[in-house]
Design a protein around this motif. Structure first.
Motif, short mmCIF file in Angstrom:
data_model
loop_
_atom_site.label_atom_id
_atom_site.label_comp_id
_atom_site.label_asym_id
_atom_site.label_seq_id
_atom_site.Cartn_x
_atom_site.Cartn_y
_atom_site.Cartn_z
N MET A 71 42.64 49.81 41.47
CA MET A 71 42.78 50.84 42.50
C MET A 71 41.88 50.53 43.70
SD MET A 71 44.49 53.48 43.27
CE MET A 71 45.23 53.74 41.64
N LEU A 72 40.67 50.05 43.42
CA LEU A 72 39.76 49.72 44.51
C LEU A 72 40.28 48.55 45.34
CD1 LEU A 72 37.02 50.34 45.83
CD2 LEU A 72 36.00 48.66 44.28
N VAL A 73 40.79 47.54 44.68
CA VAL A 73 41.34 46.38 45.39
C VAL A 73 42.49 46.82 46.29
CG1 VAL A 73 42.65 44.23 45.10
CG2 VAL A 73 40.64 44.66 43.68
N MET A 74 43.38 47.62 45.77
CA MET A 74 44.54 48.04 46.56
C MET A 74 44.14 48.93 47.73
SD MET A 74 47.43 48.71 43.62
CE MET A 74 48.69 49.07 44.84
N SER A 75 43.21 49.86 47.51
CA SER A 75 42.82 50.76 48.60
C SER A 75 42.12 49.99 49.72
CB SER A 75 41.90 51.86 48.07
OG SER A 75 40.68 51.35 47.60
N ALA B 142 38.65 41.67 45.25
CA ALA B 142 39.02 41.08 43.96
C ALA B 142 38.00 40.02 43.54
CB ALA B 142 40.42 40.46 44.04
N ALA B 143 37.49 39.26 44.50
CA ALA B 143 36.46 38.26 44.20
C ALA B 143 35.19 38.94 43.69
CB ALA B 143 36.16 37.41 45.43
N GLY B 144 34.84 40.07 44.30
CA GLY B 144 33.68 40.82 43.84
C GLY B 144 33.86 41.34 42.42
N LEU C 133 30.72 43.18 47.63
CA LEU C 133 29.72 43.92 46.86
C LEU C 133 30.31 45.20 46.25
CD1 LEU C 133 26.59 43.52 49.15
CD2 LEU C 133 27.08 42.36 46.98
N ASP C 134 31.21 45.86 46.99
CA ASP C 134 31.89 47.04 46.44
C ASP C 134 32.62 46.69 45.15
OD1 ASP C 134 31.04 48.84 48.31
OD2 ASP C 134 32.90 48.88 49.46
N GLY C 135 33.34 45.56 45.18
CA GLY C 135 34.07 45.14 43.98
C GLY C 135 33.15 44.81 42.84
N ALA C 136 32.06 44.09 43.14
CA ALA C 136 31.12 43.70 42.09
C ALA C 136 30.42 44.92 41.49
CB ALA C 136 30.09 42.72 42.65
N LEU C 137 29.96 45.85 42.34
CA LEU C 137 29.24 47.02 41.86
C LEU C 137 30.16 47.95 41.07
CD1 LEU C 137 26.98 47.86 44.93
CD2 LEU C 137 26.25 47.03 42.68
N LEU D 287 41.03 34.77 35.35
CA LEU D 287 42.37 35.35 35.25
C LEU D 287 42.46 36.65 36.03
CD1 LEU D 287 43.13 34.76 31.44
CD2 LEU D 287 44.21 33.60 33.38
N THR D 288 41.38 37.43 35.99
CA THR D 288 41.35 38.69 36.73
C THR D 288 41.53 38.45 38.22
OG1 THR D 288 39.94 39.78 35.09
CG2 THR D 288 39.94 40.70 37.32
N PHE D 289 40.83 37.45 38.74
CA PHE D 289 40.96 37.13 40.17
C PHE D 289 42.37 36.64 40.49
CE2 PHE D 289 40.72 34.15 43.74
CZ PHE D 289 40.25 35.01 44.72
N LEU D 290 42.92 35.80 39.61
CA LEU D 290 44.25 35.25 39.85
C LEU D 290 45.34 36.33 39.83
CD1 LEU D 290 44.08 31.95 37.75
CD2 LEU D 290 43.91 32.21 40.24
N ILE D 291 45.08 37.46 39.17
CA ILE D 291 46.03 38.57 39.14
C ILE D 291 45.75 39.54 40.29
CG2 ILE D 291 46.81 40.59 37.85
CD1 ILE D 291 47.85 37.98 36.72
N LYS D 292 44.50 39.93 40.44
CA LYS D 292 44.16 40.98 41.40
C LYS D 292 44.19 40.51 42.85
CE LYS D 292 41.61 44.23 38.50
NZ LYS D 292 42.26 43.85 37.27
N ALA D 293 43.86 39.25 43.11
CA ALA D 293 43.89 38.76 44.49
C ALA D 293 45.31 38.82 45.08
CB ALA D 293 43.32 37.35 44.56
N PRO D 294 46.35 38.34 44.37
CA PRO D 294 47.71 38.48 44.91
C PRO D 294 48.14 39.94 45.09
CG PRO D 294 47.67 36.80 43.22
CD PRO D 294 46.34 37.49 43.15
N VAL D 295 47.69 40.82 44.16
CA VAL D 295 48.01 42.24 44.31
C VAL D 295 47.40 42.76 45.61
CG1 VAL D 295 47.55 44.55 43.38
CG2 VAL D 295 48.28 42.71 41.86
N GLY D 296 46.13 42.39 45.84
CA GLY D 296 45.49 42.80 47.08
C GLY D 296 46.18 42.22 48.31
N TRP D 297 46.61 40.98 48.20
CA TRP D 297 47.28 40.34 49.33
C TRP D 297 48.59 41.05 49.67
CZ3 TRP D 297 51.84 37.81 50.51
CH2 TRP D 297 51.84 37.05 51.68
N PHE D 298 49.40 41.32 48.66
CA PHE D 298 50.69 41.98 48.90
C PHE D 298 50.48 43.41 49.42
CE2 PHE D 298 52.47 38.71 46.00
CZ PHE D 298 53.46 38.24 46.84
N ALA D 299 49.50 44.12 48.86
CA ALA D 299 49.22 45.47 49.36
C ALA D 299 48.74 45.41 50.80
CB ALA D 299 48.17 46.15 48.48
N GLY D 300 47.94 44.38 51.09
CA GLY D 300 47.43 44.24 52.45
C GLY D 300 48.51 43.95 53.47
#
Length: 208
Positions: free
Chosen positions: A25-29, A43-45, A113-117, A158-171
């Protein structure tokens, strides 16, 4: 690392990662707010947070959290407070504010940092790591602790490989949405409500 059931681990990990949660949810927002690069940075965070959890699990913090009520409660409340902080900020979004502050954006470092925290402040993840990862290490493994750490790193990748494309498409939708601040404001509010709900759930959840 021949003692690891790799294919079973990868399939199980993908099933866990694609399940919607606070990190997704954070990545998408963030990506909807600022574009594809923002989602990828967040997603990297998140993935870095998982690397941190891998280290904590390898050092045995997960066992401490499972046995110490106070340690678990402290981390749980800290994580819940951070989610509530993020969620309330999104819930309070107004269309007029978006129009006035269209240029005010978080830096890539802040997004990272938001993602990491967000990830590190969730004690359930390190407990999950300690319960989930060892299942894929053979009983006779010579370096079980190292194997668990490696599995944690693979899970983070694997998390980055899934969430980064999700973030890209949402962006990719962010430009269209920024031209419609009322629609974007309601998306923010919906995302914020989900984060607030997850924060309350974490605060009220009892240790397994």
């Amino acid at each position: 690392m021949q003692d690891i059931a790799w294919w079973l681990f990868i399939l199980a990990s993908l099933a866990v990662i694609i399940t919607p949660g606070q990190d997704m949810m954070l990545v998408m927002s963030r990506s909807i707010a600022q574009g594809p690069a923002a989602g990828i940075a967040t997603a990297a965070g998140v993935s870095l947070g998982l690397v941190g959890h891998s280290m904590l699990a390898a050092l045995g913090l997960g066992a401490i959290l499972r046995t110490s009520e106070w340690a678990f409660l402290a981390m749980k409340l800290a994580g819940a407070a951070y989610l509530l902080y993020l969620g309330i900020g999104l819930v309070r979004t107004r269309a007029a504010t978006l129009e006035l502050q269209a240029g005010a954006q978080r830096s890539a470092l802040r997004l990272f940092l938001d993602g990491a925290l967000s990830n590190l402040s969730n004690p359930k993840i390190v407990v999950f790591y300690l319960a989930f990862l060892p299942q894929f290490v053979g009983a006779g493994a010579r370096h079980a602790t190292l194997a668990v750490f490696v599995l944690g790193l693979v899970f983070a990748t694997l998390t980055f490989l899934i969430k980064a494309p999700v973030g890209w498409f949402a962006g990719r939708l962010s430009g269209w949405l920024r031209r419609r601040p009322t629609v974007l404001a309601w998306i923010y509010r919906g995302s914020g409500a989900v984060l607030v709900g997850l924060g309350l759930k974490l605060a009220l959840e009892r240790r397994a």
